[in-house]
Design a protein around this motif. Structure first.
Motif, mmCIF file in Angstrom:
data_model
loop_
_atom_site.group_PDB
_atom_site.id
_atom_site.type_symbol
_atom_site.label_atom_id
_atom_site.label_comp_id
_atom_site.label_asym_id
_atom_site.label_seq_id
_atom_site.Cartn_x
_atom_site.Cartn_y
_atom_site.Cartn_z
ATOM 1 N N PRO A 8 6.313 -45.783 -12.741
ATOM 2 C CA PRO A 8 6.093 -46.858 -13.837
ATOM 3 C C PRO A 8 6.604 -48.147 -13.200
ATOM 4 C CG PRO A 8 7.353 -45.048 -14.746
ATOM 5 C CD PRO A 8 6.987 -44.473 -13.391
ATOM 6 N N HIS A 9 7.280 -48.060 -12.156
ATOM 7 C CA HIS A 9 7.802 -49.419 -11.243
ATOM 8 C C HIS A 9 6.753 -49.929 -10.494
ATOM 9 C CE1 HIS A 9 12.287 -48.824 -12.475
ATOM 10 N NE2 HIS A 9 11.951 -47.498 -12.420
ATOM 11 N N LEU A 10 5.640 -49.234 -10.367
ATOM 12 C CA LEU A 10 4.291 -49.722 -9.351
ATOM 13 C C LEU A 10 3.514 -50.703 -10.194
ATOM 14 C CD1 LEU A 10 3.381 -49.745 -6.622
ATOM 15 C CD2 LEU A 10 1.901 -47.496 -7.296
ATOM 16 N N ALA A 11 3.499 -51.875 -9.883
ATOM 17 C CA ALA A 11 2.432 -52.735 -10.449
ATOM 18 C C ALA A 11 1.026 -52.218 -10.319
ATOM 19 C CB ALA A 11 2.603 -54.028 -9.901
ATOM 20 N N GLN A 12 0.152 -52.738 -11.572
ATOM 21 C CA GLN A 12 -1.264 -52.589 -11.088
ATOM 22 C C GLN A 12 -1.714 -53.183 -10.051
ATOM 23 O OE1 GLN A 12 -3.454 -50.468 -13.040
ATOM 24 N NE2 GLN A 12 -1.677 -49.691 -14.045
ATOM 25 N N GLY A 13 -2.642 -52.620 -9.164
ATOM 26 C CA GLY A 13 -3.012 -53.129 -7.854
ATOM 27 C C GLY A 13 -2.166 -52.669 -6.695
ATOM 28 N N GLY A 14 -1.075 -52.260 -7.096
ATOM 29 C CA GLY A 14 -0.027 -51.967 -6.181
ATOM 30 C C GLY A 14 -0.202 -50.476 -5.370
ATOM 31 N N VAL A 15 0.571 -50.272 -4.446
ATOM 32 C CA VAL A 15 0.432 -49.264 -3.439
ATOM 33 C C VAL A 15 1.714 -48.606 -3.424
ATOM 34 C CG1 VAL A 15 0.465 -50.312 -1.356
ATOM 35 C CG2 VAL A 15 -0.542 -47.998 -1.489
ATOM 36 N N MET A 16 1.746 -47.102 -3.479
ATOM 37 C CA MET A 16 3.130 -46.266 -3.273
ATOM 38 C C MET A 16 2.742 -45.614 -1.832
ATOM 39 S SD MET A 16 5.065 -43.700 -5.412
ATOM 40 C CE MET A 16 5.218 -44.926 -6.999
ATOM 41 N N VAL A 17 3.708 -45.516 -0.795
ATOM 42 C CA VAL A 17 3.580 -44.835 0.483
ATOM 43 C C VAL A 17 4.736 -44.055 0.394
ATOM 44 C CG1 VAL A 17 3.423 -45.393 2.859
ATOM 45 C CG2 VAL A 17 2.698 -47.032 1.204
ATOM 46 N N LEU A 18 4.330 -42.695 0.880
ATOM 47 C CA LEU A 18 5.449 -41.680 1.031
ATOM 48 C C LEU A 18 5.122 -40.983 2.295
ATOM 49 C CD1 LEU A 18 7.377 -39.537 -0.090
ATOM 50 C CD2 LEU A 18 5.252 -38.109 -0.462
ATOM 51 N N GLU A 19 6.449 -40.994 3.101
ATOM 52 C CA GLU A 19 6.595 -40.291 4.538
ATOM 53 C C GLU A 19 7.078 -39.155 4.266
ATOM 54 O OE1 GLU A 19 8.728 -41.093 8.705
ATOM 55 O OE2 GLU A 19 8.348 -42.553 7.605
ATOM 56 N N TRP A 20 6.371 -37.875 4.746
ATOM 57 C CA TRP A 20 6.982 -36.801 4.559
ATOM 58 C C TRP A 20 6.466 -36.068 5.565
ATOM 59 C CZ3 TRP A 20 5.918 -32.849 -0.134
ATOM 60 C CH2 TRP A 20 6.951 -31.980 -0.274
ATOM 61 N N SER A 21 7.200 -34.522 5.626
ATOM 62 C CA SER A 21 6.881 -33.794 6.774
ATOM 63 C C SER A 21 5.525 -33.203 6.748
ATOM 64 C CB SER A 21 7.819 -32.555 6.749
ATOM 65 O OG SER A 21 7.503 -31.494 7.461
ATOM 66 N N PRO A 60 8.928 -54.635 -11.727
ATOM 67 C CA PRO A 60 7.845 -54.131 -11.060
ATOM 68 C C PRO A 60 7.700 -54.590 -9.692
ATOM 69 C CG PRO A 60 7.345 -56.210 -12.067
ATOM 70 C CD PRO A 60 8.717 -55.994 -12.267
ATOM 71 N N TYR A 61 6.883 -53.557 -8.935
ATOM 72 C CA TYR A 61 6.869 -53.758 -7.319
ATOM 73 C C TYR A 61 5.302 -53.408 -7.120
ATOM 74 C CZ TYR A 61 11.942 -53.075 -7.564
ATOM 75 O OH TYR A 61 13.273 -53.389 -8.178
ATOM 76 N N ASP A 62 4.762 -54.281 -6.088
ATOM 77 C CA ASP A 62 3.721 -54.435 -5.449
ATOM 78 C C ASP A 62 3.671 -53.181 -4.547
ATOM 79 O OD1 ASP A 62 2.833 -56.792 -6.909
ATOM 80 O OD2 ASP A 62 4.110 -57.701 -5.515
ATOM 81 N N ILE A 63 4.477 -52.995 -3.699
ATOM 82 C CA ILE A 63 4.624 -51.424 -2.694
ATOM 83 C C ILE A 63 6.147 -51.143 -2.722
ATOM 84 C CG2 ILE A 63 4.684 -51.223 -0.322
ATOM 85 C CD1 ILE A 63 3.333 -53.881 0.245
ATOM 86 N N ILE A 64 5.857 -49.863 -2.886
ATOM 87 C CA ILE A 64 6.878 -48.765 -2.939
ATOM 88 C C ILE A 64 6.907 -47.921 -1.886
ATOM 89 C CG2 ILE A 64 8.235 -47.091 -4.498
ATOM 90 C CD1 ILE A 64 7.201 -48.340 -6.989
ATOM 91 N N LEU A 65 7.731 -48.041 -0.922
ATOM 92 C CA LEU A 65 8.094 -47.387 0.237
ATOM 93 C C LEU A 65 8.993 -45.999 -0.049
ATOM 94 C CD1 LEU A 65 8.118 -50.120 2.642
ATOM 95 C CD2 LEU A 65 6.040 -48.812 2.106
ATOM 96 N N LEU A 66 8.507 -44.784 0.468
ATOM 97 C CA LEU A 66 9.713 -43.751 0.058
ATOM 98 C C LEU A 66 9.722 -42.954 1.573
ATOM 99 C CD1 LEU A 66 7.517 -43.727 -2.667
ATOM 100 C CD2 LEU A 66 9.405 -42.349 -3.528
ATOM 101 N N ASP A 67 10.878 -42.955 1.966
ATOM 102 C CA ASP A 67 10.937 -41.993 3.197
ATOM 103 C C ASP A 67 12.316 -41.066 2.940
ATOM 104 O OD1 ASP A 67 11.170 -40.777 5.620
ATOM 105 O OD2 ASP A 67 12.056 -42.762 6.608
ATOM 106 N N PRO A 68 12.066 -40.042 1.808
ATOM 107 C CA PRO A 68 13.094 -39.037 1.691
ATOM 108 C C PRO A 68 13.638 -38.067 2.850
ATOM 109 C CG PRO A 68 11.076 -38.460 0.568
ATOM 110 C CD PRO A 68 10.758 -39.574 1.415
ATOM 111 N N THR A 74 5.020 -35.998 11.132
ATOM 112 C CA THR A 74 4.925 -36.610 9.826
ATOM 113 C C THR A 74 3.778 -36.999 9.364
ATOM 114 O OG1 THR A 74 6.984 -37.885 11.101
ATOM 115 C CG2 THR A 74 5.622 -39.136 9.344
ATOM 116 N N ALA A 75 3.729 -37.057 7.849
ATOM 117 C CA ALA A 75 2.466 -37.359 7.268
ATOM 118 C C ALA A 75 2.711 -38.427 6.429
ATOM 119 C CB ALA A 75 2.047 -36.261 6.439
ATOM 120 N N ILE A 76 1.858 -39.406 6.235
ATOM 121 C CA ILE A 76 1.990 -40.533 5.344
ATOM 122 C C ILE A 76 0.762 -40.291 4.239
ATOM 123 C CG2 ILE A 76 1.814 -43.172 5.295
ATOM 124 C CD1 ILE A 76 3.991 -42.251 6.855
#
Length: 201
Positions: A138-151, A112-120, A174-176
């Motif tokens: 499913p890898h994001l812990a409860q209370g966690g945050v996922m951050v996506l950088e995309w066009s 599990p991870y508290d923060i998942i960062l994605l810059d595809p 860039t959009a976050i």
């Protein structure tokens, strides 16, 4: 070259792969980490950096107080560069580097991870990105945050049903996008983490 912006390694330079990756600009990285740092998302966090490139995002998280970062990068040249960056900073056991494709890593990793960062890559097909996000959720812990950088030209993020978007902001090309597990209490902004903090705009 790029650099670590703040924290224990603030100002240290990072090498970037000669081609094939798109390092996150200092401006965008500062905006992301100021938001996460302000809410105490980073302190002691377990971080997953997907499409890691030079490792700038995951290493920035460690510099600002994360406990551990897993960096996933399939390109051999980029993986060599991020290994060198981690070594030069003296990150030691706080970093795990996986040289493999993101979806292959997600299929076998059970952490599990508290923060998942994605810059595809910005040219990643929308369906492919949607599949990656669904497999990462499913890898994001409860209370966690996922951050996506995309066009910023790509429109809304294709979040899976398991995640709810909490914020989105464009910075030029860039959009976050930010999301949290849908099972968490609803928030107007990023509030509440595995560490009890909050984030405000």
């Amino acid at each position: 070259m790029t650099r670590i912006i703040a924290g224990r390694w603030g100002g240290r330079r990072l090498a970037v792969p000669p081609r094939g990756t798109r390092p996150t600009t200092d401006r965008v990285r500062e905006a992301v980490f100021s938001r996460l740092d302000h809410g105490d998302f980073l302190r002691g966090a377990r971080v997953l950096d997907l499409f890691a490139g030079s490792g700038a995002l995951g290493l920035e998280a460690l510099s600002r107080g994360a406990a551990h970062a897993t960096l996933v990068e399939a390109d051999s040249r980029a993986a060599s560069v991020l290994r060198a960056n981690a070594r030069d900073l003296g990150a030691g056991d706080a970093v795990r580097i996986a040289k493999e494709r993101v979806r292959a890593f997600l299929s076998r990793d059970g952490s599990p991870y508290d923060i998942i960062l994605l810059d595809p890559p910005y040219d990643i097909a929308r369906d492919e990105l949607a599949a990656v996000l669904a497999e990462a959720a499913p890898h994001l812990a409860q209370g966690g945050v996922m951050v996506l950088e995309w066009s910023s030209r790509a429109g809304s993020a294709p979040w899976p049903d398991a995640l709810a978007q909490t914020a989105s902001k464009a910075y030029g090309e860039t959009a976050i996008h930010y999301a949290e597990p849908r099972g968490d209490a609803p928030h107007a902004e990023l509030e509440g983490t595995a560490h009890g903090g909050s984030v405000e705009a």
